[in-house]
Write an enzyme that holds these catalytic residues in place. Structure first.
Site, PDB file in Angstrom:
ATOM      1  N   PRO A   1      41.964 -18.277  37.524  1.00 28.47           N
ATOM      2  CA  PRO A   1      40.630 -18.818  37.039  1.00 28.47           C
ATOM      3  C   PRO A   1      39.714 -18.455  38.612  1.00 28.47           C
ATOM      4  CG  PRO A   1      41.536 -20.561  37.193  1.00 28.47           C
ATOM      5  CD  PRO A   1      42.616 -19.561  37.867  1.00 28.47           C
TER       6      PRO A   1
ATOM      7  N   GLU B   1      51.001 -25.123  38.906  1.00 30.27           N
ATOM      8  CA  GLU B   1      50.200 -25.260  40.355  1.00 30.27           C
ATOM      9  C   GLU B   1      49.732 -23.942  40.503  1.00 30.27           C
ATOM     10  OE1 GLU B   1      48.856 -27.819  40.223  1.00 30.27           O
ATOM     11  OE2 GLU B   1      47.589 -27.690  41.699  1.00 30.27           O
TER      12      GLU B   1
ATOM     13  N   ARG C   1      39.935  -5.402  19.755  1.00 29.15           N
ATOM     14  CA  ARG C   1      38.873  -5.462  18.713  1.00 29.15           C
ATOM     15  C   ARG C   1      37.282  -4.031  19.016  1.00 29.15           C
ATOM     16  NH1 ARG C   1      34.292  -7.344  19.361  1.00 29.15           N
ATOM     17  NH2 ARG C   1      33.846  -7.804  16.896  1.00 29.15           N
TER      18      ARG C   1
ATOM     19  N   ASP D   1      27.864  -5.972  17.366  1.00 23.10           N
ATOM     20  CA  ASP D   1      28.200  -7.038  17.678  1.00 23.10           C
ATOM     21  C   ASP D   1      27.470  -7.314  18.103  1.00 23.10           C
ATOM     22  OD1 ASP D   1      30.838  -7.919  16.849  1.00 23.10           O
ATOM     23  OD2 ASP D   1      31.811  -7.148  18.051  1.00 23.10           O
TER      24      ASP D   1
HETATM   25  C1  4FM Z   1      47.289 -21.831  35.447  1.00 17.92           C
HETATM   26  C2  4FM Z   1      46.407 -19.533  35.969  1.00 17.92           C
HETATM   27  C3  4FM Z   1      48.144 -21.560  36.201  1.00 17.92           C
HETATM   28  C4  4FM Z   1      47.852 -19.368  36.219  1.00 17.92           C
HETATM   29  C5  4FM Z   1      46.533 -21.028  35.539  1.00 17.92           C
HETATM   30  C6  4FM Z   1      48.644 -20.867  36.828  1.00 17.92           C
HETATM   31  C7  4FM Z   1      42.547 -19.262  33.649  1.00 17.92           C
HETATM   32  C8  4FM Z   1      40.817 -18.965  33.562  1.00 17.92           C
HETATM   33  C9  4FM Z   1      43.340 -20.701  34.310  1.00 17.92           C
HETATM   34  C10 4FM Z   1      45.449 -20.949  34.547  1.00 17.92           C
HETATM   35  N1  4FM Z   1      43.195 -17.740  33.696  1.00 17.92           N
HETATM   36  N2  4FM Z   1      40.315 -17.648  33.812  1.00 17.92           N
HETATM   37  N3  4FM Z   1      39.966 -19.913  33.478  1.00 17.92           N
HETATM   38  N4  4FM Z   1      44.390 -20.490  34.075  1.00 17.92           N
HETATM   39  O1  4FM Z   1      42.875 -21.256  34.053  1.00 17.92           O
HETATM   40  O2  4FM Z   1      41.329 -16.893  33.885  1.00 17.92           O
HETATM   41 CL1  4FM Z   1      49.847 -19.990  37.841  1.00 17.92          CL
END
Ligand code: 4FM
Length: 229
Positions: free
Chosen positions: A87, A114, A152, A167
């Site tokens: 994230p 985590e 794709r 698209d």
């Molecule tokens: C949880 C990633 C634990 C790494 C997550 C670890 C996410 C998103 C996401 C969760 N990834 N976009 N939104 N990952 O929520 O890419 Cl270690």
């Protein structure tokens, strides 16, 4: 395109890629999807891949050693990029998907629990990408989103008819409405213009619908589109 996925749950990746268009892309050799499991690179007899965080707090943290060793076991080819799904990353969009489709190998780092021990980032220095501002339990779904969206775009994945240059987003607009048989369902008729075989008129109708819908549903994209005209 070679996709390499570092994950504790390789079946999640392989299972998704064994259906529909992804299955065909694998079978025709447009893409290959390989997984590497950090659990296979642990050095202790309990195959431990995570531990409690220094400083305290909830959840488990992915240990650096099994993860970095798993990464270093991957054979890197020319024109390769390494991506961490998290994230904290740069938001994924159509333009970034197009850029990524130009590589010959994408190494993807999925986490779980985590988070990653920060030294995994320090050592590997991946391009960090997010699929949206929400938190999942792991990086496997985001990795699959990336694999799917990039696949794709590659020549040979979609048929001529389902081609990716028509698209949503290829022109910055969202898609026009689609209809198939029957001509009337629960009193709702297919727009007459789609039935008359006049391709110029059909094209005009679809373009106007795209514009209208983008203005209504995605004013942010509409503003961008108008600026670029
Ligand atoms: C949880 C990633 C634990 C790494 C997550 C670890 C996410 C998103 C996401 C969760 N990834 N976009 N939104 N990952 O929520 O890419 Cl270690």
């Amino acid at each position: 395109m070679r996709f390499e996925v570092i994950t504790l749950f390789p079946e999640m990746i392989q299972n998704y890629c064994s259906f529909s268009i992804m299955k065909r892309a694998v079978e025709t050799g447009v893409v290959s999807i390989n997984t590497v499991n950090p659990r296979d690179y642990t050095l202790d007899k309990h195959k431990k891949v995570d531990d409690t965080p220094y400083g305290g707090g909830a959840g488990m943290v992915l240990m650096a050693q099994p993860y970095v060793d798993a990464y270093e076991s991957i054979e890197r080819i020319n024109n390769s990029v390494t991506v961490m799904l998290s994230p904290q990353g740069r938001p994924l969009n159509d333009s970034l998907v197009n850029d990524l489709s130009g590589y010959d190998q994408i190494i993807m780092m999925c986490g779980h629990y985590e988070g990653f021990d920060e030294r995994i980032r320090d050592i590997i220095k991946p391009l960090e990408i997010s699929i949206g501002d929400f938190v999942l339990t792991g990086g496997e779904l985001p990795a699959l989103c990336l694999i799917d969206a990039v696949s794709r775009k590659l020549d040979g994945t979609l048929g001529k008819i389902e081609s990716a240059d028509e698209d949503s987003f290829s022109n910055g607009l969202i898609e026009y409405p689609h209809y198939t048989k029957p001509r009337e369902y629960r009193g709702i008729k297919v727009p007459e213009v789609l039935l008359n075989g006049n391709h110029k008129e059909i094209e005009k109708f679809r373009f106007e619908q795209s514009i209208q819908r983008t203005k209504l549903k995605r004013p942010d994209l509409y503003e961008k589109y108008m600026k670029n005209q």
